[in-house]
Write a protein that holds these residues in place. Structure first.
Motif, PDB file in Angstrom:
ATOM      1  N   UNK A  17     -64.996  32.218 -14.341  1.00 16.84           N
ATOM      2  CA  UNK A  17     -64.290  33.373 -13.804  1.00 16.84           C
ATOM      3  C   UNK A  17     -62.794  33.380 -14.071  1.00 16.84           C
ATOM      4  N   UNK A  18     -62.286  32.292 -14.605  1.00 16.78           N
ATOM      5  CA  UNK A  18     -60.863  32.186 -14.912  1.00 16.78           C
ATOM      6  C   UNK A  18     -60.703  32.265 -16.429  1.00 16.78           C
ATOM      7  N   UNK A  19     -60.307  33.380 -16.927  1.00 19.51           N
ATOM      8  CA  UNK A  19     -60.085  33.612 -18.368  1.00 19.51           C
ATOM      9  C   UNK A  19     -61.374  33.657 -19.199  1.00 19.51           C
ATOM     10  N   UNK A  20     -62.517  33.792 -18.580  1.00 14.49           N
ATOM     11  CA  UNK A  20     -63.810  33.955 -19.269  1.00 14.49           C
ATOM     12  C   UNK A  20     -64.137  32.854 -20.269  1.00 14.49           C
ATOM     13  N   UNK A  58     -61.791  24.031 -14.239  1.00 16.46           N
ATOM     14  CA  UNK A  58     -62.556  24.399 -13.053  1.00 16.46           C
ATOM     15  C   UNK A  58     -63.893  23.675 -13.122  1.00 16.46           C
ATOM     16  N   UNK A  59     -64.435  23.306 -11.985  1.00 18.63           N
ATOM     17  CA  UNK A  59     -65.694  22.567 -11.945  1.00 18.63           C
ATOM     18  C   UNK A  59     -66.724  23.336 -11.128  1.00 18.63           C
ATOM     19  N   UNK A 116     -68.607  26.774  -6.943  1.00 20.11           N
ATOM     20  CA  UNK A 116     -67.330  26.229  -7.370  1.00 20.11           C
ATOM     21  C   UNK A 116     -67.074  24.935  -6.607  1.00 20.11           C
ATOM     22  N   UNK A 117     -66.722  23.879  -7.336  1.00 18.11           N
ATOM     23  CA  UNK A 117     -66.415  22.596  -6.725  1.00 18.11           C
ATOM     24  C   UNK A 117     -64.902  22.410  -6.646  1.00 18.11           C
ATOM     25  N   UNK A 118     -64.202  22.796  -7.714  1.00 16.44           N
ATOM     26  CA  UNK A 118     -62.751  22.625  -7.769  1.00 16.44           C
ATOM     27  C   UNK A 118     -62.203  23.463  -8.921  1.00 16.44           C
ATOM     28  N   UNK A 119     -60.930  23.840  -8.819  1.00 16.65           N
ATOM     29  CA  UNK A 119     -60.292  24.515  -9.939  1.00 16.65           C
ATOM     30  C   UNK A 119     -59.566  25.784  -9.579  1.00 16.65           C
ATOM     31  N   UNK A 120     -59.015  26.436 -10.608  1.00 19.71           N
ATOM     32  CA  UNK A 120     -58.140  27.591 -10.409  1.00 19.71           C
ATOM     33  C   UNK A 120     -58.861  28.924 -10.239  1.00 19.71           C
ATOM     34  N   UNK A 121     -60.122  28.905  -9.893  1.00 17.10           N
ATOM     35  CA  UNK A 121     -60.851  30.160  -9.672  1.00 17.10           C
ATOM     36  C   UNK A 121     -61.228  30.251  -8.203  1.00 17.10           C
ATOM     37  N   UNK A 122     -61.587  31.437  -7.766  1.00 20.86           N
ATOM     38  CA  UNK A 122     -61.903  31.637  -6.355  1.00 20.86           C
ATOM     39  C   UNK A 122     -63.372  31.948  -6.111  1.00 20.86           C
ATOM     40  N   UNK A 123     -64.176  31.966  -7.170  1.00 27.21           N
ATOM     41  CA  UNK A 123     -65.561  32.401  -6.996  1.00 27.21           C
ATOM     42  C   UNK A 123     -66.544  31.480  -7.705  1.00 27.21           C
ATOM     43  N   UNK A 124     -67.742  31.458  -7.154  1.00 29.06           N
ATOM     44  CA  UNK A 124     -68.858  30.761  -7.787  1.00 29.06           C
ATOM     45  C   UNK A 124     -69.289  31.551  -9.026  1.00 29.06           C
ATOM     46  N   UNK A 125     -70.154  30.962  -9.840  1.00 32.33           N
ATOM     47  CA  UNK A 125     -70.768  31.684 -10.953  1.00 32.33           C
ATOM     48  C   UNK A 125     -72.243  31.892 -10.611  1.00 32.33           C
ATOM     49  N   UNK A 126     -72.850  32.954 -11.136  1.00 30.44           N
ATOM     50  CA  UNK A 126     -74.262  33.194 -10.845  1.00 30.44           C
ATOM     51  C   UNK A 126     -75.146  32.053 -11.337  1.00 30.44           C
TER      52      UNK A 126
END
Length: 106
Positions: free
Chosen positions: A49-52, A72-73, A81-91
């Motif tokens: 989710x961060x820069x695709x 991001x992890x 999401x475990x850690x990183x510069x994004x705010x959302x999980x991925x499907x």
């Protein structure tokens, strides 16, 4: 093919993805990351989710995939999401194995 697989699409051979390995596949125009964690297959979106960035070009450590761009992890078992510069999980997508093939639910 069994009725249980009616909503599933074959995407790869089990032999194509060894334990600890990953592969990007396309499902109905969407990039999906397949990961083999100790013989169990998981599927999540291949797009961070961060820069695709493509998660399939990252690093898999156990059940955690790390984005190659900004680290991001995500947990490949759930897309969380475990850690990183994004705010959302991925499907995340349900997987099945039958006849040596990996199937992913639409």
């Amino acid at each position: 093919m069994s009725d249980i697989l009616d909503d599933f699409i074959p995407v790869a051979s089990v032999a194509d993805i060894p334990p600890g390995g990953m592969k990007c596949v396309a499902i109905e125009g969407q990039r999906v990351l397949l990961a083999n964690v100790d013989g169990t297959f998981h599927a999540i979106s291949d797009i961070c989710g961060h820069r695709n960035a493509p998660l399939s070009r990252g690093r898999l450590d156990g059940h955690i995939v790390e984005c190659p761009l900004h680290f991001a992890q995500f947990d490949v078992r759930s897309g969380k999401l475990v850690d990183g510069p994004v705010a959302a999980d991925v499907p995340a997508y349900e997987t099945r194995i039958e006849g040596g093939s990996v199937f992913v639910k639409r």
